[in-house]
Each structure stands twice: as C-alpha cells, then as structure tokens.
Design a protein around this motif. Structure first.
Motif, PDB file in Angstrom:
ATOM      1  N   ILE A 138       0.865  -1.176   0.000  1.00  0.00           N
ATOM      2  CA  ILE A 138       0.000   0.000   0.000  1.00  0.00           C
ATOM      3  C   ILE A 138       0.907   1.233   0.000  1.00  0.00           C
ATOM      4  O   ILE A 138       1.525   1.569   1.005  1.00  0.00           O
ATOM      5  N   GLU A 139       1.036   1.862  -1.156  1.00  0.00           N
ATOM      6  CA  GLU A 139       1.935   3.006  -1.292  1.00  0.00           C
ATOM      7  C   GLU A 139       1.230   4.329  -1.022  1.00  0.00           C
ATOM      8  O   GLU A 139       1.872   5.329  -0.720  1.00  0.00           O
ATOM      9  N   HIS A 140      -0.099   4.334  -1.158  1.00  0.00           N
ATOM     10  CA  HIS A 140      -0.875   5.551  -0.918  1.00  0.00           C
ATOM     11  C   HIS A 140      -2.138   5.174  -0.145  1.00  0.00           C
ATOM     12  O   HIS A 140      -2.747   4.134  -0.415  1.00  0.00           O
ATOM     13  N   LEU A 141      -2.518   6.016   0.792  1.00  0.00           N
ATOM     14  CA  LEU A 141      -3.714   5.729   1.575  1.00  0.00           C
ATOM     15  C   LEU A 141      -4.955   5.650   0.701  1.00  0.00           C
ATOM     16  O   LEU A 141      -5.923   4.960   1.044  1.00  0.00           O
ATOM     17  N   ASP A 142      -4.938   6.324  -0.421  1.00  0.00           N
ATOM     18  CA  ASP A 142      -6.081   6.274  -1.328  1.00  0.00           C
ATOM     19  C   ASP A 142      -6.276   4.877  -1.914  1.00  0.00           C
ATOM     20  O   ASP A 142      -7.348   4.557  -2.431  1.00  0.00           O
ATOM     21  N   ASP A 143      -5.229   4.040  -1.854  1.00  0.00           N
ATOM     22  CA  ASP A 143      -5.368   2.661  -2.331  1.00  0.00           C
ATOM     23  C   ASP A 143      -6.274   1.841  -1.421  1.00  0.00           C
ATOM     24  O   ASP A 143      -6.751   0.780  -1.811  1.00  0.00           O
ATOM     25  N   LEU A 144      -6.471   2.322  -0.208  1.00  0.00           N
ATOM     26  CA  LEU A 144      -7.375   1.662   0.739  1.00  0.00           C
ATOM     27  C   LEU A 144      -8.710   2.389   0.690  1.00  0.00           C
ATOM     28  O   LEU A 144      -8.857   3.477   1.234  1.00  0.00           O
ATOM     29  N   PHE A 145      -9.702   1.772   0.049  1.00  0.00           N
ATOM     30  CA  PHE A 145     -10.997   2.446  -0.035  1.00  0.00           C
ATOM     31  C   PHE A 145     -11.645   2.603   1.342  1.00  0.00           C
ATOM     32  O   PHE A 145     -12.589   3.362   1.508  1.00  0.00           O
ATOM     33  N   ASP A 170       6.538   2.412   3.135  1.00  0.00           N
ATOM     34  CA  ASP A 170       5.226   1.775   3.004  1.00  0.00           C
ATOM     35  C   ASP A 170       4.812   1.115   4.310  1.00  0.00           C
ATOM     36  O   ASP A 170       3.626   1.112   4.671  1.00  0.00           O
ATOM     37  N   LEU A 171       5.786   0.546   5.022  1.00  0.00           N
ATOM     38  CA  LEU A 171       5.493  -0.062   6.325  1.00  0.00           C
ATOM     39  C   LEU A 171       4.984   0.991   7.304  1.00  0.00           C
ATOM     40  O   LEU A 171       3.995   0.778   8.018  1.00  0.00           O
ATOM     41  N   GLN A 172       5.647   2.129   7.348  1.00  0.00           N
ATOM     42  CA  GLN A 172       5.215   3.207   8.236  1.00  0.00           C
ATOM     43  C   GLN A 172       3.832   3.715   7.852  1.00  0.00           C
ATOM     44  O   GLN A 172       3.023   4.057   8.725  1.00  0.00           O
ATOM     45  N   LEU A 173       3.548   3.747   6.554  1.00  0.00           N
ATOM     46  CA  LEU A 173       2.250   4.211   6.089  1.00  0.00           C
ATOM     47  C   LEU A 173       1.133   3.361   6.690  1.00  0.00           C
ATOM     48  O   LEU A 173       0.104   3.882   7.139  1.00  0.00           O
ATOM     49  N   VAL A 174       1.345   2.047   6.738  1.00  0.00           N
ATOM     50  CA  VAL A 174       0.328   1.136   7.280  1.00  0.00           C
ATOM     51  C   VAL A 174       0.281   1.209   8.808  1.00  0.00           C
ATOM     52  O   VAL A 174      -0.773   1.439   9.402  1.00  0.00           O
TER      53      VAL A 174
END
Length: 354
Positions: A138-145, A170-174
């Motif tokens: 998941i590279e962008h939060l927008d990828d998670l609907f 990407d790990l930190q993003l999640v």
C-alpha cells in the motif's frame, strides 16, 4: 367503475419498535441489507435494530481484481462480496456477490462504489470484530478504499508473499495510520538496517512472522504498555533475553504471554546460557499435569523454569524447547484456572486371587 386493487403496503414501518427490532434481527444478512436500501427510514431501522454479526474482513489481495469483503453470518456461514476496482473490466467471481450491483441499490452519491458500499455496511450492521487483510504493498492511503470510512480496527494483517518485500516508507504508512488492537505481520523488509521504533497505539497483540529484524525490541514493552500478547519469530537469543529482563524489571504490567518461535527451516537454537543470562530462575511450581494443560508445546523435551518480577513479585513460567521459548504470566485468568488443577491420586488396584 371499481378501482383496481392497490398493492398492500409493507406494514413493518408502523409496528412498535420492539417488534421491528425482533423482525429485522431475524432477517438473513442480505434481506436486512436490501431492506436498508428501501429508504432513509428503513436504513435507520436496521441501524437501530443493532443487527449483530461476528466478523467482517476487508481483503486487499495481491491482484486488485480479487479484492473482497468476507462476512461471517449466522450458522457460521461465510458470505463473500467482490470489491474489485471499478476501473477494471466487470469480470467477477461467480461464487461471490457482485459488490457493484449492491452499491447501485444505495441512494447516496459517491465517486467510488467500494467506499459507498463499505460505509453503508459498517453503518447499519454491528460487527463484533473488524479485520483488514493486506497482500499487496500500500503506497498511498487512497489505495485503501476504507481509509475515508474507518481508521481503527480489531486486527490488521499484512501478509506479503515471499517474492515481494516492503519498503520502510510503506510499512510506516500502514502501521502509523491503521490503528488496531491486534497485528499479524509477515513480510520481508527491503532495508536490513531499518528499525521501527514507534509505539503501536492501542495494540494489545503483536504477532510478527517471517522476519522481525525490522522491529526494534529495545524498550518495546515500555513503548507499548497496553501489550498483552507478544509473538516474534526467529528473534535472536540475546534479544529474547532482553525482553525477559524488560518484564522482570517492571515493564509490561498487563502482559499475559510471550512466544519466540523458531522456524523449522532456520536451523537455529536457543541455548539456556543465552536465554537466561543474568536472570535468576527457579524450579517451576507447576505440577506435571498442570504443565501438560498449558499447551501442546509443553510436551516437547526442554527446560521449564519460573522467573519473578522485581517490582511486584509476580511470577511467570518459561518453557524452552527445540521449537522456541514460551512465557506465560501467572496473573492471567487462564493461568489461575490451571493452578487450581491438582493431580488426581492414582487408585491402587487390588488383585483378588481365586
């Protein structure tokens, strides 16, 4: 001239609340969903009826076309709803319910049918446990609907295949944005020097598989005082020793168990002198029967000892064997029940000679 007979109206809207709640609560999941799309009032009725469902999981698969929602409905049956990207061709798994068709029944504007459908389901039903499962980066939060709908869950699973890895960013993003009570993490990090040192807010259970070298175990119990269960695979023995000392020195007051499993292909072992270096151990107070009730792992040959916290005198039992190191704290309800078990004396049989 006689008027044509009118279609009878559905009278549930006129029934007392207690009766409406009983009727809606006994509907099938899909019947309740369809009823909620009839009008704003019917949607509110389903919401107020507090229709209970055990489990929902939002799955983001390696191939976005396979994204779906899994719902555990009554009688332990599972219902699957396809949630593939609306930009993809409408070729959907025939064994699943088409999420796009369900979303079209909802009279609300949305630029993404997946967000509209997810928001509707989460708002009208009451789930005991809500999970997110990620099998792709998941590279962008927008990828998670889901991101615009909910940010806190009961469990977040990140399980990437062996051929994929994940970057520290990407790990930190999640981990920094999806708040969860429980994490199950299995992946390889593409930067061997990176160490994650931030607290996992509200996390009570952390299970790291495959590689845990990205996680900094130093002061992890201090950073996460709410932690109850900690399981780290293939952690070096010196770091296992450090975690035992963290608990002994007063960190992790609510900790209930720790597990440090050794994967079969790794070939490493946990020597006694490394795991218990600088730690006072004592013979376990558990009887053989009590120990056997703990877990199957206990039956493996190994060493079982008790350790004690310096701050409040609490005990924990440590079992070291060929498959890893396992720790159980005595203050848990499960352990108290184990301690109440007493060995049943064997009855000596009397042989009567004839």
């Amino acid at each position: 001239m006689e008027e044509p007979p009118r279609n009878p109206k559905f009278g549930l809207l006129k029934c007392p609340f207690a009766l409406r709640e009983e009727v809606i609560g006994n509907m099938d999941f899909m019947d309740a969903f369809h009823f909620s799309t009839l009008s704003k009032r019917s949607k509110q009725m389903v919401r107020k009826a507090r229709y209970q469902i055990d489990f929902i999981k939002f799955r983001f698969e390696e191939n976005i076309k396979n994204d779906r929602i899994e719902v555990k409905i009554k009688n332990n049956d599972w219902l699957k709803i396809s949630m593939s990207d609306s930009n993809d061709p409408p070729v959907r798994d025939p064994t699943m319910i088409d999420g796009l068709k369900l979303a079209n029944l909802i009279d609300e504007p949305s630029d993404d049918y997946r967000k509209k459908l997810s928001a509707h389901i989460l708002s009208i039903f009451h789930f005991k446990s809500t999970h997110v499962h990620l099998e792709r980066n998941i590279e962008h939060l927008d990828d998670l609907f889901l991101w615009d709908i909910r940010k806190q869950f009961d469990c977040v699973e990140v399980c990437l295949s062996r051929c994929d890895d994940i970057s520290p960013e990407d790990l930190q993003l999640v981990l920094n944005n999806l708040v969860s009570k429980s994490y199950l993490l299995e992946f390889e990090l593409n930067d061997s020097s990176y160490k994650y040192q931030k607290p996992l807010k509200y996390c009570e259970s952390l299970d790291v598989r495959g590689s845990c070298q990205w996680l900094d175990p130093e002061n992890i119990l201090q950073r996460n005082p709410q932690m109850k269960d900690l399981n780290l695979e293939d952690l070096p023995g010196e770091q296992v020793n450090n975690l035992l000392k963290q608990w002994i020195n007063g960190e992790g007051i609510g900790l209930e168990s720790m597990g440090f499993e050794i994967s079969w292909y790794n070939g490493i072992d946990y020597p006694d002198n490394v795991i218990f270096d600088g730690i006072d151990t004592m013979e376990t107070k558990l009887t053989e029967e009590q120990a056997n009730r703990m877990i199957v792992i206990w039956r493996h040959r190994g060493r079982t000892v008790d350790i004690q916290r310096k701050t409040d005198g609490r005990f924990a039992t440590v079992h070291l064997c060929h498959s890893g190191c396992y720790v159980w704290m005595w203050h848990t309800k499960f352990f108290r029940n184990i301690m109440q078990i007493r060995s049943v004396p064997k009855i000596k049989k009397t042989v009567v000679k004839r």
